[in-house]
Design a protein around this motif. Structure first.
Motif, PDB file in Angstrom:
ATOM      1  N   ASN A 118     -22.094  15.247  -9.628  1.00  0.00           N
ATOM      2  CA  ASN A 118     -20.692  15.308 -10.056  1.00  0.00           C
ATOM      3  C   ASN A 118     -19.896  16.209  -9.123  1.00  0.00           C
ATOM      4  OD1 ASN A 118     -20.862  13.693 -12.276  1.00  0.00           O
ATOM      5  ND2 ASN A 118     -20.024  15.235 -13.705  1.00  0.00           N
ATOM      6  N   TYR A 119     -18.686  15.771  -8.775  1.00  0.00           N
ATOM      7  CA  TYR A 119     -17.824  16.604  -7.936  1.00  0.00           C
ATOM      8  C   TYR A 119     -16.583  16.993  -8.725  1.00  0.00           C
ATOM      9  CZ  TYR A 119     -20.853  14.917  -4.208  1.00  0.00           C
ATOM     10  OH  TYR A 119     -21.936  14.626  -3.434  1.00  0.00           O
ATOM     11  N   PRO A 120     -16.690  18.058  -9.525  1.00  0.00           N
ATOM     12  CA  PRO A 120     -15.522  18.467 -10.330  1.00  0.00           C
ATOM     13  C   PRO A 120     -14.399  18.927  -9.403  1.00  0.00           C
ATOM     14  CG  PRO A 120     -17.502  19.737 -10.903  1.00  0.00           C
ATOM     15  CD  PRO A 120     -17.788  19.032  -9.629  1.00  0.00           C
ATOM     16  N   LYS A 121     -13.156  18.824  -9.900  1.00  0.00           N
ATOM     17  CA  LYS A 121     -12.019  19.063  -9.010  1.00  0.00           C
ATOM     18  C   LYS A 121     -11.997  20.437  -8.378  1.00  0.00           C
ATOM     19  CE  LYS A 121      -8.704  15.493 -10.032  1.00  0.00           C
ATOM     20  NZ  LYS A 121      -7.702  15.017 -10.980  1.00  0.00           N
ATOM     21  N   ARG A 122     -12.056  21.470  -9.179  1.00  0.00           N
ATOM     22  CA  ARG A 122     -11.847  22.811  -8.625  1.00  0.00           C
ATOM     23  C   ARG A 122     -13.111  23.669  -8.601  1.00  0.00           C
ATOM     24  NH1 ARG A 122      -6.118  22.595  -8.475  1.00  0.00           N
ATOM     25  NH2 ARG A 122      -6.033  21.048 -10.123  1.00  0.00           N
ATOM     26  N   SER A 123     -14.285  22.999  -8.639  1.00  0.00           N
ATOM     27  CA  SER A 123     -15.495  23.829  -8.590  1.00  0.00           C
ATOM     28  C   SER A 123     -16.624  23.138  -7.830  1.00  0.00           C
ATOM     29  CB  SER A 123     -15.934  24.203 -10.012  1.00  0.00           C
ATOM     30  OG  SER A 123     -16.126  23.035 -10.784  1.00  0.00           O
TER      31      SER A 123
END
Ligand SMILES: [Mg+2]
Ligand SMILES: [Mg+2]
Lengths: 183, 183
Positions: free
Chosen positions: B50-55
Motif C-alpha cells: 500500500n502507498y498511503p498518501k502522506r506516509s
C-alpha cells in the motif's frame, strides 16, 4: 544461425532494468563458475506476522528499511567484490543524490579492508554503462560535501571510469574490468 | 574494577541468541576496523504494498523465502569471508537437517572461488561454540547423502573444528581463528 538483425535485437536492451541485467550477469558467472556474486535481499522491517494453521506464515505488516550496505557482493578468485548499481535518465551528468550516506560509508569500510569496490552507472537515455571505482566516487562525493557540484560530469566518468559494452552473455561483463585492473 | 563474579555474569550469555552474539561481534569488528561483515536481510517475497498518501509504503502481504546463500558475508584483509550460524539443544551431536541444500551448494561455490567459508555451531545446552570449516561440513554432508548418519558427532566436531571461547568484546572471535588458519 541468427541474422545480424535478430542478433542486434538480442543484444539491445530496451525494457530491461539495470538490476535485471546484473542478475542475469551474476547467474551466468555462477553457472560458468567464474564468480559468486549475489544481490542482497531488500531489507524489510517486519511488524506483524500471521501463522495460519495449515499454511505458510503471512507477513501482514512490514516496511521497507534503508539498506546499510551496497546491493551486491561476493567472491572472485578469493577477492571480496562489492558494488552498487544506479541508473539515470540524464545525459550529461550523474546525480550524486542516487547514493545514500550509508552506502558511501560502507564503501569506505570495504576499501579500508582492501576489498574490490565500485559502482555500475547506467545512462539509460544513452544506453551506456560505466564501471567507476569507489575511490573515484568518493572523490566526487567529497567534492559535493565541500560545496562542489551535486553530480559527476559525464566527461569525468568517461575519464575515470571504464565503459562496459552491453553483451549477450554475460550482459554486463564487469569481471572483465576487474581482470584488467587487478590481475 | 569488576569482581570475578560480575565478570562471570558479563561473559555468560543466557538469553542471547547466536545471531545476536554474532551481530554484536560484527559491530565490534566494524567499529574497530578489524573486518566488514554483515548479516544479509531475511529474504521476503513481497506480494502486496500500500502507498498511503502522506506516509511510508506499507507491505500488506509478503512471505518468507528460503535463502539462496548463507547468512553472513564480508571482507577481512581483502579476503572474502562467508559463513552460516546454527544452534542445537543436543549435547552429543549436531543435526545436519539444520542446513539446507541451497546453503550447502553456495558453500561449494564459495570454496571453488577460494573464499573463506565456514560454519559457527553452538551447542546451547553446553554453552560451546565451534568454528568448522565448510570443507569439513561438506564431508559430513556427503556422508549423510551416502547413507551415513544424519548428524555430526560432538567428538568429530571437537576433532575437526576449533572451539571459540565466548568473550566480552568481541563475543565470538572467529577472526582470531581465521588469523590462525590463513595468516
Ligand atoms: Mg540499490
Ligand atoms: Mg540462517
Amino acid at each position: 544461425k541468427k541474422s545480424p538483425q535478430e542478433k542486434k535485437q538480442l543484444y539491445s536492451n530496451r525494457g530491461m532494468t539495470l538490476e535485471e541485467d546484473i542478475n542475469e550477469t551474476n547467474r551466468y558467472y555462477l553457472e560458468q563458475q567464474i564468480a559468486v556474486i549475489h544481490k542482497k535481499p531488500t531489507p524489510v522491517q517486519i511488524v506483524n506476522v500471521n501463522y495460519p494453521k495449515r499454511s505458510a506464515a503471512v507477513i501482514k505488516e512490514a516496511y521497507f528499511k534503508q539498506a546499510s550496505t551496497t546491493d551486491y557482493n561476493g567472491v572472485y578468485k578469493g577477492m571480496y567484490i562489492d558494488f552498487e548499481a544506479k541508473e539515470t535518465k540524464n545525459k550529461t551528468s550523474f546525480p550524486l543524490q542516487n547514493f545514500h550516506n550509508h552506502q558511501v560509508k560502507h564503501m569506505k569500510d570495504v576499501i579500508s579492508q582492501n576489498g574490490v569496490c565500485f559502482v555500475l552507472l547506467r545512462f539509460t537515455s544513452l544506453d551506456e554503462i560505466y564501471y567507476l571505482d569507489a575511490k573515484n566516487l568518493l572523490y566526487f562525493w567529497d567534492r559535493q560535501l565541500n560545496g562542489g557540484r551535486k553530480s559527476i560530469k559525464k566527461e569525468e566518468i568517461d575519464e575515470c571510469g571504464h565503459k562496459i559494452t552491453l553483451g549477450y552473455q554475460p550482459r554486463i561483463d564487469y569481471i572483465n574490468i576487474i581482470d584488467k585492473l587487478y590481475f
